[in-house]
Design a protein around this motif. Structure first.
Motif, PDB file in Angstrom:
ATOM      1  N   LEU A  18     -10.876  -4.376  -2.536  1.00 22.79           N
ATOM      2  CA  LEU A  18      -9.560  -4.223  -3.155  1.00 22.79           C
ATOM      3  C   LEU A  18      -9.434  -2.830  -3.760  1.00 22.79           C
ATOM      4  CD1 LEU A  18      -6.822  -5.381  -4.017  1.00 22.79           C
ATOM      5  CD2 LEU A  18      -7.969  -6.340  -6.030  1.00 22.79           C
ATOM      6  N   SER A  19     -10.479  -2.338  -4.389  1.00 25.30           N
ATOM      7  CA  SER A  19     -10.459  -0.985  -4.945  1.00 25.30           C
ATOM      8  C   SER A  19     -10.246   0.053  -3.844  1.00 25.30           C
ATOM      9  CB  SER A  19     -11.762  -0.689  -5.698  1.00 25.30           C
ATOM     10  OG  SER A  19     -11.880  -1.535  -6.821  1.00 25.30           O
ATOM     11  N   MET A  20     -10.896  -0.152  -2.709  1.00 28.98           N
ATOM     12  CA  MET A  20     -10.710   0.761  -1.577  1.00 28.98           C
ATOM     13  C   MET A  20      -9.281   0.677  -1.047  1.00 28.98           C
ATOM     14  SD  MET A  20     -14.176   0.213   0.580  1.00 28.98           S
ATOM     15  CE  MET A  20     -15.798   0.534  -0.099  1.00 28.98           C
ATOM     16  N   ALA A  21      -8.736  -0.527  -0.970  1.00 27.46           N
ATOM     17  CA  ALA A  21      -7.364  -0.701  -0.486  1.00 27.46           C
ATOM     18  C   ALA A  21      -6.381  -0.004  -1.423  1.00 27.46           C
ATOM     19  CB  ALA A  21      -7.031  -2.190  -0.363  1.00 27.46           C
ATOM     20  N   LYS A  49       4.949  -1.663  -5.079  1.00 28.69           N
ATOM     21  CA  LYS A  49       4.817  -3.087  -5.411  1.00 28.69           C
ATOM     22  C   LYS A  49       3.451  -3.614  -4.969  1.00 28.69           C
ATOM     23  CE  LYS A  49       9.693  -4.402  -5.434  1.00 28.69           C
ATOM     24  NZ  LYS A  49      10.733  -5.211  -4.753  1.00 28.69           N
ATOM     25  N   MET A  50       3.015  -3.188  -3.791  1.00 24.25           N
ATOM     26  CA  MET A  50       1.687  -3.579  -3.319  1.00 24.25           C
ATOM     27  C   MET A  50       0.615  -3.059  -4.270  1.00 24.25           C
ATOM     28  SD  MET A  50       2.277  -2.786   0.743  1.00 24.25           S
ATOM     29  CE  MET A  50       0.533  -2.723   1.135  1.00 24.25           C
ATOM     30  N   GLU A  51       0.759  -1.809  -4.682  1.00 31.00           N
ATOM     31  CA  GLU A  51      -0.189  -1.201  -5.606  1.00 31.00           C
ATOM     32  C   GLU A  51      -0.230  -1.971  -6.924  1.00 31.00           C
ATOM     33  OE1 GLU A  51      -1.233   3.343  -6.789  1.00 31.00           O
ATOM     34  OE2 GLU A  51       0.849   2.745  -7.136  1.00 31.00           O
ATOM     35  N   HIS A  52       0.932  -2.348  -7.427  1.00 28.97           N
ATOM     36  CA  HIS A  52       0.992  -3.086  -8.689  1.00 28.97           C
ATOM     37  C   HIS A  52       0.281  -4.434  -8.570  1.00 28.97           C
ATOM     38  CE1 HIS A  52       2.423  -4.623 -12.485  1.00 28.97           C
ATOM     39  NE2 HIS A  52       2.868  -5.706 -11.848  1.00 28.97           N
ATOM     40  N   VAL A 106     -10.546  -3.725   4.353  1.00 39.61           N
ATOM     41  CA  VAL A 106      -9.516  -3.019   3.599  1.00 39.61           C
ATOM     42  C   VAL A 106      -8.155  -3.230   4.269  1.00 39.61           C
ATOM     43  CG1 VAL A 106      -8.699  -0.729   2.896  1.00 39.61           C
ATOM     44  CG2 VAL A 106     -11.103  -1.360   2.573  1.00 39.61           C
ATOM     45  N   GLU A 107      -8.110  -3.135   5.584  1.00 37.33           N
ATOM     46  CA  GLU A 107      -6.862  -3.354   6.317  1.00 37.33           C
ATOM     47  C   GLU A 107      -6.321  -4.761   6.048  1.00 37.33           C
ATOM     48  OE1 GLU A 107      -5.671  -4.021  10.938  1.00 37.33           O
ATOM     49  OE2 GLU A 107      -6.935  -2.275  10.513  1.00 37.33           O
ATOM     50  N   ASN A 108      -7.201  -5.754   6.062  1.00 37.64           N
ATOM     51  CA  ASN A 108      -6.777  -7.133   5.799  1.00 37.64           C
ATOM     52  C   ASN A 108      -6.207  -7.286   4.391  1.00 37.64           C
ATOM     53  OD1 ASN A 108      -7.427  -8.045   8.363  1.00 37.64           O
ATOM     54  ND2 ASN A 108      -9.488  -8.692   7.773  1.00 37.64           N
ATOM     55  N   ILE A 109      -6.795  -6.615   3.434  1.00 33.93           N
ATOM     56  CA  ILE A 109      -6.287  -6.679   2.060  1.00 33.93           C
ATOM     57  C   ILE A 109      -4.932  -5.989   1.965  1.00 33.93           C
ATOM     58  CG2 ILE A 109      -6.658  -5.873  -0.310  1.00 33.93           C
ATOM     59  CD1 ILE A 109      -9.655  -6.517   0.113  1.00 33.93           C
TER      60      ILE A 109
END
Length: 132
Positions: A18-21, A49-52, A106-109
């Motif tokens: 998640l941190s990498m994403a 919004k995704m980042e939040h 990361v892509e999946n997240i």
């Protein structure tokens, strides 16, 4: 020998990926802001919004990990693998991740965060193309 429970290993891995994403999303925001897009706002809104959502989840994961005395420490990287040290209540476990596998996680997240933002009530899709 494995010292981490399955739950702790999943928790630490989720936190790591998640941190990498979030790093990828942040870089994408910067690319769009400085890029030659005709209409930037919809993309930026989606990414923000995704980042939040990701930051809220990571903050919750961080608190759970603190309570469980669980840490993830970057060790090194070579052409094929990244190594991390998972520390849980004094026990240490080194984990090697194949770089293409990291990219896929990361892509999946990123897809998951996108689905949560675009369709908050339904999270059963695997790819964005399935959301319609």
């Amino acid at each position: 020998m494995r010292y981490l429970s399955e739950e702790d290993q999943e928790l630490a891995s989720r936190y790591l990926f998640l941190s990498m994403a979030l790093t990828v999303i942040s870089q994408d925001i910067q690319s769009i802001e400085s890029g030659n897009f005709k209409i930037k706002e919809p993309y930026l809104e989606l990414l923000r919004k995704m980042e939040h959502k990701g930051k809220v989840e990571r903050q919750n994961l961080r608190q759970i990990m603190k309570n469980k005395q669980l840490q993830v420490i970057y060790l090194n990287k070579n052409e094929s693998f990244c190594s991390y040290l998972f520390v849980s209540q004094g026990y240490e476990e080194k984990r090697n991740y194949f770089i293409p596998a990291i990219r896929k996680n990361v892509e999946n997240i990123v897809y998951e965060l996108m689905r949560k933002v675009l369709n908050p009530g339904n999270h059963s899709y695997n790819r964005l193309e399935d959301v319609q």
